[in-house]
Design an enzyme around this catalytic site. Structure first.
Site: not given
Length: 316
Positions: A140, A65, A211, A269, A67-68, A63
């Protein structure tokens, strides 16, 4: 096959954990490296390993976001500098193509290889002679996918007593027979592969999820998988927060593995609220539901050995 975790934290980097990235090493299977997510400083994490970025052949994004994905533009650029000239396949949700192309265009980053970007939906992502990858939607706060990687059945072992009985001499034809190919020997005899090989051996299946809250699709992606990589941002006491933010507790991850009848569960995570000393309790909470559980740390490695994914550090 080997899994190596390059980032196991949640949201943002901490002193203990970098942001999300896990590398599936399929060099032994002839597929190079497959990277799942690419959080900030992933390429810096790679510098602390023996991994070669130019060998990354596929990247799967769960996805969008930060942090990914925030490590993606830098890694794509560095792959050129490090001699990567083979095409790179990038898979991810809708929007990944626009974001990557904009980042490269505005920064004037030139790639020396072909970048093929695929915006995916649920279902089959791609299939080769040896592997099948499917994706499923998770729950998510933004669209998010989990990936199921299935290695197709492997050729059966050569039955050496049958080889001897048939008087088949040693030579390159033995490998061809093992690979399932019928053939005519130099002396003119025709040999069927099935007559001199055992039953096909099952390949491995691994589910790597983005997530998510606990959901039915996560269970289905992990159904009978040999290994499941699942987020565990929270502990059992903070389940309310997990649901609010679209995340899972260690109990949710373990429940998913248990209901899916999955093998090894690797939790990742992990929230920065949990210090190293808290991991014993976190592990105990998960193992009470699914005993075959490990909590990944940055640079943890898990090796496929005799039909099981085992942590390398426990075997050395």
């Amino acid at each position: 096959m080997e899994l190596q975790f390059l980032g196991t934290g949640a949201g943002m980097p901490s002193k203990q954990r970098n942001t999300s990235a896990v590398l599936l090493n399929l060099s032994a299977e002839g597929e190079g490296y497959w990277l799942f997510d690419c959080g900030e400083a992933t390429q810096h994490q790679i510098l602390h390993t023996t991994l070669k970025p130019r060998k990354i052949s596929k990247i799967f994004i769960t996805h969008l976001h930060g942090d990914h994905i925030f490590g993606l533009p830098g890694l794509l650029g560095s792959r050129s500098f490090l001699g990567g000239d083979e095409p790179l396949e990038l898979y991810g949700p809708q929007g990944i193509k626009e974001w990557v192309e904009m980042s490269l265009r505005i920064s004037k980053t030139h790639l020396t290889y072909e970048l093929r970007i695929h915006e995916i939906e649920e279902g089959l992502v791609f299939e080769t002679a040896d592997f099948r990858v499917t994706a499923g939607s998770l729950q998510h706060v933004i669209p998010c996918f989990g990936y199921r990687v299935e290695q197709k059945p492997l050729p059966g072992k050569l039955l050496m007593e049958k080889i001897a009985e048939a008087g088949i001499p040693k030579g390159p034809w033995l490998k061809q027979l093992k690979d399932g190919k019928d053939m005519t020997l130099p002396d003119g005899r025709f040999v069927r592969s099935r007559d001199v090989t055992g039953e096909p051996q099952p390949g491995f299946t691994i589910a790597i999820l983005g997530d998510t809250r606990y959901c039915a699709n996560a269970v289905e992606l992990a159904r009978h998988a040999d290994a499941l990589v699942h987020e565990a941002t929270f502990d059992m006491e903070t389940g309310k927060l997990a649901k609010e933010y679209g995340h899972s507790t260690i109990g949710d991850a373990a429940r998913t593995a248990q209901e899916a009848n999955a093998g090894t569960l690797i939790a990742t995570h992990i929230s920065a609220r949990f210090m190293p000393g808290d991991l014993v309790k976190l592990r105990e909470q998960g193992q009470a539901i699914h005993p075959k559980l490990h909590i990944a740390e940055d640079f943890s490695r898990f090796e496929w050995k005799q039909g099981e994914l085992l942590p390398v550090r426990e075997r050395e």
